[in-house]
Design a protein around this motif. Sequence first.
Motif: not given
Length: 280
Positions: A68-74, A50-54
């Motif tokens: 979320v996988r893009r891990r963008l600052p926004e 859900l938070v892009g850590l996997l």
Amino acid sequence: MMLEIQNLSFSYRKPKMELFNNFSLNLEPGNIYGLLGKNGAGKSTLVYLLVGLLAPTAGQVLYNGINVRRRLPETLQDMFIISEEFSMPDLTFNQLVKLNAPFYPNFSHDDLCTYLDIFDMEPGMKLKSLSMGQKKKVFTSFALATNTRLLVMDEPTNGLDIPSKSQFRKVLAKSMSDEKIILISTHQVRDLDAILDHILIIDRNRLLLNAGVGDIAGRLSFKMKADGSQAIYAQSNINGQMVVEPNRGDEEETMVDLELLFNATLTNPQGIAQIFNEIK
């Protein structure tokens, strides 16, 4: 603002184990979700997805329309995760706050002081000297003070004693707003049954239940009976049978017993699904 899980698939390579296949779910603001499931059902894996850590093997998770996988600052500045296990740096809590608060535009020092006060914790403490329960309390205080609109917690009450669990419920309720999504993955349902307002029960790839607490109370009754033979689910105790039955509409609503609901859903998923018109 919404968190959307779209046709998600995920497998661990070693050992080869598929947890999710074409799994979809939407989470909406203004809700505290309880994510329930047996050990190994995929709760922690879903939290990290859900938070892009996997990274999923297929599908995607969108937060405000952004993968979320893009891990963008926004995206990162508007979400926070509290893992079940974590380590603390060799700093004071004040130093930790000074280093990390700037990453969160809505961070509130006033809110932080309020949450620490409820937890009976001091901001100048050395993190390495804290017990696991104390670390959970100060980290939870920081997480809530970030005022991110998405907060995900994995077994947040592990390591907390009974008074601290009461404090945890108080700070969580105080921090909630109509703009926030809070998702709590847990197997300790009795710690949180008073504050959850939407229940998700998963068993690996299956979403067995997705319903608000008010809807559950309107459709099911939880009661003690001498005979549970006609119930959707019955559980024996010294006074008779604790049962889950359909609410026929001609009786008062009962309090939702999350532990009983959880056991009923895992034991008789088809019976529960029929009540909610969701044949799995």
